[in-house]
Design a protein around this motif. Structure first.
Motif, mmCIF file in Angstrom:
data_model
loop_
_atom_site.group_PDB
_atom_site.id
_atom_site.type_symbol
_atom_site.label_atom_id
_atom_site.label_comp_id
_atom_site.label_asym_id
_atom_site.label_seq_id
_atom_site.Cartn_x
_atom_site.Cartn_y
_atom_site.Cartn_z
ATOM 1 N N LYS A 197 15.987 -7.579 -20.455
ATOM 2 C CA LYS A 197 16.268 -8.214 -18.845
ATOM 3 C C LYS A 197 14.874 -6.720 -18.793
ATOM 4 C CE LYS A 197 19.484 -7.110 -15.999
ATOM 5 N NZ LYS A 197 21.313 -6.665 -15.597
ATOM 6 N N MET A 198 14.188 -8.007 -17.685
ATOM 7 C CA MET A 198 12.952 -7.123 -16.675
ATOM 8 C C MET A 198 13.721 -7.004 -15.146
ATOM 9 S SD MET A 198 9.366 -7.189 -18.748
ATOM 10 C CE MET A 198 9.153 -9.101 -18.235
ATOM 11 N N PRO A 199 12.830 -6.258 -14.500
ATOM 12 C CA PRO A 199 13.519 -6.870 -13.318
ATOM 13 C C PRO A 199 13.366 -8.092 -12.489
ATOM 14 C CG PRO A 199 12.604 -4.423 -13.259
ATOM 15 C CD PRO A 199 12.099 -5.298 -14.908
ATOM 16 N N PRO A 270 11.177 0.258 -13.637
ATOM 17 C CA PRO A 270 11.800 1.272 -13.441
ATOM 18 C C PRO A 270 13.151 1.411 -14.800
ATOM 19 C CG PRO A 270 12.271 0.260 -11.508
ATOM 20 C CD PRO A 270 11.394 -0.468 -11.955
ATOM 21 N N GLU A 271 13.490 0.121 -15.218
ATOM 22 C CA GLU A 271 14.204 -0.278 -16.438
ATOM 23 C C GLU A 271 13.714 -1.164 -16.789
ATOM 24 O OE1 GLU A 271 18.715 1.225 -15.706
ATOM 25 O OE2 GLU A 271 19.206 -0.429 -16.366
ATOM 26 N N VAL A 272 14.193 -1.615 -18.436
ATOM 27 C CA VAL A 272 14.116 -2.688 -19.313
ATOM 28 C C VAL A 272 15.286 -2.609 -20.308
ATOM 29 C CG1 VAL A 272 13.165 -3.860 -20.651
ATOM 30 C CG2 VAL A 272 11.519 -2.990 -19.100
ATOM 31 N N GLN A 273 16.199 -3.767 -20.381
ATOM 32 C CA GLN A 273 16.603 -3.910 -21.143
ATOM 33 C C GLN A 273 16.800 -4.477 -22.146
ATOM 34 O OE1 GLN A 273 19.430 -2.636 -19.766
ATOM 35 N NE2 GLN A 273 21.416 -2.389 -21.517
ATOM 36 N N VAL A 274 17.217 -4.226 -23.654
ATOM 37 C CA VAL A 274 16.526 -4.697 -24.631
ATOM 38 C C VAL A 274 17.702 -4.934 -25.546
ATOM 39 C CG1 VAL A 274 15.653 -4.725 -26.861
ATOM 40 C CG2 VAL A 274 14.550 -3.824 -24.216
ATOM 41 N N GLY A 275 18.799 -5.599 -25.216
ATOM 42 C CA GLY A 275 20.083 -5.739 -25.482
ATOM 43 C C GLY A 275 21.301 -4.778 -24.798
ATOM 44 N N GLY A 276 21.599 -4.043 -26.124
ATOM 45 C CA GLY A 276 22.569 -2.316 -25.616
ATOM 46 C C GLY A 276 20.981 -1.465 -25.226
ATOM 47 N N LEU A 277 20.123 -1.690 -25.802
ATOM 48 C CA LEU A 277 19.025 -0.509 -25.237
ATOM 49 C C LEU A 277 18.405 -0.374 -24.117
ATOM 50 C CD1 LEU A 277 17.650 2.212 -27.127
ATOM 51 C CD2 LEU A 277 15.573 0.155 -27.409
ATOM 52 N N THR A 278 18.400 0.565 -24.017
ATOM 53 C CA THR A 278 17.543 0.461 -22.230
ATOM 54 C C THR A 278 16.411 1.317 -21.913
ATOM 55 O OG1 THR A 278 19.690 0.866 -21.015
ATOM 56 C CG2 THR A 278 18.171 1.495 -20.017
ATOM 57 N N LEU A 279 15.234 1.373 -21.565
ATOM 58 C CA LEU A 279 13.816 1.360 -21.449
ATOM 59 C C LEU A 279 13.945 1.827 -19.716
ATOM 60 C CD1 LEU A 279 12.191 -0.650 -24.025
ATOM 61 C CD2 LEU A 279 13.257 1.670 -24.776
ATOM 62 N N LYS A 280 14.001 3.436 -19.408
ATOM 63 C CA LYS A 280 13.433 3.446 -18.452
ATOM 64 C C LYS A 280 12.375 3.839 -18.659
ATOM 65 C CE LYS A 280 17.124 5.575 -16.417
ATOM 66 N NZ LYS A 280 17.289 4.257 -15.826
ATOM 67 N N ASP A 281 11.084 3.686 -17.018
ATOM 68 C CA ASP A 281 10.061 5.041 -16.456
ATOM 69 C C ASP A 281 8.809 3.543 -17.675
ATOM 70 O OD1 ASP A 281 8.753 5.281 -14.517
ATOM 71 O OD2 ASP A 281 8.911 7.154 -15.795
ATOM 72 N N LEU A 282 9.232 2.447 -17.574
ATOM 73 C CA LEU A 282 8.842 1.698 -18.755
ATOM 74 C C LEU A 282 7.221 1.154 -17.333
ATOM 75 C CD1 LEU A 282 7.126 -0.073 -21.284
ATOM 76 C CD2 LEU A 282 9.090 -1.296 -21.030
ATOM 77 N N TYR A 283 6.198 1.260 -17.980
ATOM 78 C CA TYR A 283 5.009 0.920 -17.771
ATOM 79 C C TYR A 283 3.965 -0.233 -18.513
ATOM 80 C CZ TYR A 283 5.212 4.859 -14.096
ATOM 81 O OH TYR A 283 4.868 6.080 -13.387
ATOM 82 N N ALA A 284 3.228 -1.098 -17.703
ATOM 83 C CA ALA A 284 2.887 -2.767 -18.581
ATOM 84 C C ALA A 284 1.782 -2.301 -17.676
ATOM 85 C CB ALA A 284 3.933 -3.654 -19.201
ATOM 86 N N CYS A 285 0.251 -2.763 -19.000
ATOM 87 C CA CYS A 285 -0.781 -3.365 -18.193
ATOM 88 C C CYS A 285 -1.217 -4.749 -18.592
ATOM 89 C CB CYS A 285 -1.697 -2.756 -19.031
ATOM 90 S SG CYS A 285 -3.498 -3.048 -18.048
ATOM 91 N N THR A 286 -1.649 -5.623 -18.239
ATOM 92 C CA THR A 286 -1.456 -7.633 -18.453
ATOM 93 C C THR A 286 -2.826 -7.254 -18.705
ATOM 94 O OG1 THR A 286 -1.993 -7.712 -15.659
ATOM 95 C CG2 THR A 286 0.249 -7.607 -16.502
#
Length: 412
Positions: A197-199, A270-286
């Motif tokens: 789950k991403m924004p 700001p937030e990415v949800q991997v099932g029950g695990l939350t990754l906060k403040d994640l940057y990704a380059c395309t």
């Protein structure tokens, strides 16, 4: 915005070097795998590099190092065909290279592989030596996800550098209680897809432990596809975009690599949800061609691959179900091999606008000449220098011949 499930076309890949699709029945090869023990548990000391797990194995009396790669459908020997390899008698496997040309590869059965105290028989494997110039001896091959499909569960303990393997259904049950997890489904019965789950919405992607030192790969062309005829989605992508730049994007695969000049953006989630695990403040380059969650996650968390329940259970090193990623320098400076025959330098820089390298005058396409006084004749020399935790002088040459020096921290 209202969350939507985004269905994607995807390519099974791993940063270690493979992107392949198979037309033969690889599942039938998986069924032939057998193990020397039943009702067992074994603990193996491993090496962990940027979250990736490199496992000692023994094949035909030879001690080798194999990357545990959930993005690989089966085993891969990163070298030429060896005398101990036995052809399976199948028609082979069709492999699509980085230019989408299809090549047929022979599938071999290995002699018994020794993984800890466990013997693995009839393990299917292909052989490919084209990637050796890029992998620089980091490992000799890949152990694929078909070991999980054959009934083995694993704990990749990246905190204590251990691999625990078992065929017992409930061996990890007590350890899994209350821990964040995500279910996976097997695409084509071979590759583990998870829902993230991403924004931007719910996305199905590969969990690829072979994508070394990658957090989240999200190709630019998928963002463009999502935004077509969806003004709200296009606006949300714009809101999450920190920078847009023209970069050299590379894809390493069988038969070499390909570098393209393309548009790439840096997104801040700001937030990415991997099932029950939350990754906060994640940057990704395309500037990638792949869609996957990579091994960088395992720098902060161990993971249990629960084969009977088809799930990944995360064991964060600090015990919390939220991981603060804080990787704003993603994509700020990296290097790609020069094209064959290029005499100006072995590596070319990929520089993000506004990064320390950019502010010191380094531009995408500049050639790396020296790091801390050490000449860089090839990519392996650069990698063997080891990671630096302090700034060092790096000497570059622009395509027009101008030599310049910048003081930078290596992040690749």
């Amino acid at each position: 915005m209202r969350m939507k499930r985004i269905l994607l076309a995807w390519c099974v890949c791993c940063t270690a070097g493979l992107c392949f699709s198979q037309t033969m029945d690889a599942v039938s090869l998986m069924k032939s795998i057998s193990f020397s023990q039943r009702d067992f548990v074994d603990t193996i000391k491993v090496q962990v590099e940027d979250g990736a797990v490199i496992v000692p194995v023994e094949i035909a009396g030879m001690k080798k190092r194999f990357l545990f790669d959930t993005g690989a459908a089966m085993g891969v020997w990163l070298g030429e065909e060896e005398d101990w390899m036995q052809k399976t008698g199948s028609d082979g496997m069709d492999i699509a290279d980085i230019n989408k040309n299809v090549h047929q590869k022979t599938v071999y059965r290995c002699p018994p592989i020794r993984l800890g105290h466990l013997g693995i028989e009839n393990y299917p494997m292909i052989a490919e030596d084209a990637m050796n110039d890029f992998l620089c001896g980091q490992f000799d091959g890949l152990l694929g996800f078909n070991l999980v499909g054959s009934g083995l569960s694993f704990k990749l303990d990246t905190k204590d550098s251990l691999l625990i393997v078992t065929d017992r259904k409930d061996f990890f049950a007590e350890e899994e209680k209350g821990m964040p997890m995500v279910k996976y489904q097997l695409a084509k019965n071979l590759h583990p897809l998870i829902t993230v789950k991403m924004p931007l919405g719910w996305v199905e992607m590969l969990f690829d432990t072979g994508a070394m030192n990658h957090w989240l790969d999200l190709p630019e062309h998928l963002l463009e596809r999502w935004g077509e005829h969806r003004p709200k989605m296009e606006k949300e992508v714009g809101n999450l975009t920190c920078s847009v730049d023209t970069m050299i994007g590379t894809h390493i695969g069988l038969y070499g690599f390909k570098g393209d000049t393309l548009l790439a953006r840096t997104l801040h989630f700001p937030e990415v949800q991997v099932g029950g695990l939350t990754l906060k403040d994640l940057y990704a380059c395309t500037n990638s061609r792949t869609l996957c969650l990579g091994s960088a996650l395992l720098k902060r968390s161990s993971v249990i691959i629960d084969a009977p329940r088809k799930r990944f259970v995360f064991l964060p090193h600090h015990g919390e179900s939220t991981i603060a990623v804080e990787n704003p320098n993603v994509g700020s400076l990296s290097f790609v091999p020069s094209e064959s025959g290029d005499t100006l330098g072995a590596l070319r820089a990929v520089v993000r606008k506004g990064s320390p390298a950019y502010e010191q005058g380094i531009r995408t396409g500049d050639y790396l000449l020296e790091v801390d006084g050490n000449p860089i004749p090839d990519i392996c020399t650069y990698r063997q220098l080891g990671k630096k935790d302090k700034e060092v002088p790096m000497k570059f040459r622009s395509p027009d011949g101008k030599v310049k020096t910048a003081h930078l921290t290596r992040n690749q």
